[in-house]
Design a protein around this motif. Structure first.
Motif: not given
Length: 482
Positions: A100-115
């Motif tokens: 996983l890259s940093a972008e994927n990590n950011d995306d996941l964070k964003d998804q987690i925040e959204n969730l």
């Protein structure tokens, strides 16, 4: 009976009217009770509609509760999904992924925040839904309690109204039953009285039928009499027209009579002049007749003296002859001869006894139905066989006798000359100034002294419009003179 019947009928009509008023009042009360029951029924219907409305609201609340339950279930499902997703993410994030890259990590964070935000929202919504569910549960409980309370109240009111209605209905029905029984008893009494009155009415009806028959018969008779009167009136009208026509004729006849009267008056004046001349001549002839009568009387005296002297001469001659013959028988015969000679001389020289030629004799002819006929008889001064008979007509009734017509028949030895009457109408003899109606008859008896004069009479006239005829024989003339 008719008056009694009408009175009883009036009483029954009054009682029926009062009973009808009572029945109408009872019906009005029953109608009032029905109105009250109708009002109660309307209130009951309103209560039922209120219950239905509350039931509808309750059903709506239950439906909303069911919807909320469904939303809660859906939210629970979504929450479960979010939780599963978070678990997946957590497990996925928790595993070491070097790729996983940093972008994927950011995306996941964003998804987690959204969730997480979604989870927080879902939690808030669940809390809100639970609050709404609680309020709805409370509201449904209050509505159910109010509905149950109002339903109980309405049920109690309905029961009370039903009880009152039953009580009023029973009272009204009982009152109506009593009034109906009383009315039926009165009706029975009235029917009994009507029965007796019907019997009386039947008898009265029979009598009335008899009277109607008698009245019909009398009306028929009156109608026939009226028809006769109408016929008589028509006849009277025709007679009146005829009388009017006759009056016109009478006026014309009266005009002609006036002219005839004028002519008759002129003729009467001429006749009066002639009568005066004849009377003067008659006076002169009477004077000459008186002179002749005196002469005849002197001649009669001279003849009597001559007869006496002749008889004496004859007697002297007979006596002389008797003396000469000396025979008594011859003397008797000669005396007879002398007597015959004397009678012969009397026949030769005799003069009939003088008669009073100017005397008038009245002979009653006949009297019949108010008409009286008398004959005034006089001798002709120049011919003793001829007589002048004047028939005088007298009316003893109270109305004039019209259309007078006299017929006279005489024997074969009598000749007759008859003049018309002075009038064909004989007036009522009421006073002395009434004009006499006469008719002159001149007869000559060729066998006077041997056979007497006889008249056969046939008279006709009209008395009060009725024609009268009569036959009679007049033989009361003095014998030897007519």
């Amino acid at each position: 009976i008719l008056l009694c019947t009408s009175g009883v009928r009036d009483d029954l009509s009054v009682e029926n009217a009062s009973l009808r008023e009572q029945v109408s009042a009872s019906r009005a009360e029953a109608a009032g009770g029905k109105v009250t029951m109708g009002n109660l029924r309307m209130e009951l219907e309103l209560a039922r509609e209120r219950i239905v409305e509350l039931s509808t609201q309750s059903n709506d609340a239950w439906a909303e509760n069911a919807k909320l339950d469904e939303d809660n279930v859906n939210l629970k499902k979504e929450l479960q999904e979010v939780r599963s997703c978070l678990f997946d993410v957590t497990t996925t994030w928790g595993e070491p992924k070097g790729e996983l890259s940093a972008e994927n990590n950011d995306d996941l964070k964003d998804q987690i925040e959204n969730l997480q935000s979604d989870v927080s929202q879902i939690s808030a919504m669940r809390d809100e839904l639970s609050v709404k569910n609680d309020t709805l549960q409370k509201k449904i409980g209050s509505i159910s309690a109010a509905r149950e309370e109002e339903a109980g109240h309405l049920q109690r009111e309905l029961e009370l109204a039903q009880i009152e209605c039953d009580v009023s209905k029973k009272g009204i029905i009982k009152q109506l039953s009593n009034e109906l029984a009383e009315h039926q008893s009165r009706m029975k009494v009235a029917e009994n009285s009507i029965g007796s009155l019907s019997a009386q009415l039947n008898s009265v009806q029979k009598e009335r039928d008899k009277l109607n028959e008698e009245i019909t018969m009398r009306l028929d008779e009156m109608i026939k009499q009226k028809e006769l009167e109408i016929g008589m009136a028509q006849q009277i009208e025709s007679l009146t027209s005829e009388v009017e026509h006759g009056n016109e004729n009478v006026t014309a006849i009266r005009a002609e009579l006036n002219r005839a009267n004028l002519a008759a008056s002129q003729m009467q004046e001429q006749l009066n002049i002639k009568v005066e001349t004849l009377e003067s001549c008659l006076l002169e002839s009477k004077e000459s007749i008186a002179v002749k009568v005196t002469e005849i009387e002197s001649l009669q005296k001279e003849l009597d003296t001559f007869q006496k002297s002749a008889a004496g001469v004859i007697m002297n001659r007979d006596l002389l002859w008797v003396r000469q013959s000396g025979s008594l028988v011859a003397g008797a015969k000669k005396a007879d001869i002398a007597n015959s000679d004397a009678s012969f001389l009397e026949e030769i020289f005799s003069v009939p006894p003088t008669e009073n030629l100017s005397s008038e004799i009245t002979v009653h002819g006949f009297s019949h139905q108010g008409l009286s006929v008398d004959f005034k008889c006089t001798k002709d001064v120049l011919d003793r066989q001829t007589s002048v008979i004047v028939a005088k007509f007298t009316n003893t009734t109270d109305a004039p006798l019209e259309r007078l017509h006299l017929q006279v028949a005489v024997p074969k030895y009598v000749t007759m000359e008859m003049k018309p009457p002075t009038s064909s109408t004989v007036p009522v003899m009421m006073w002395s100034s009434t004009v006499e109606v006469t008719q002159t008859i001149r007869v000559t008896n060729t066998m006077m002294g041997t056979k007497n004069l006889r008249l056969k009479l046939n008279v006709s006239f009209a008395s009060k419009g009725m024609k009268v005829e009569h036959m009679a024989t007049c033989s009361g003339f003095p014998p030897g003179q007519f």
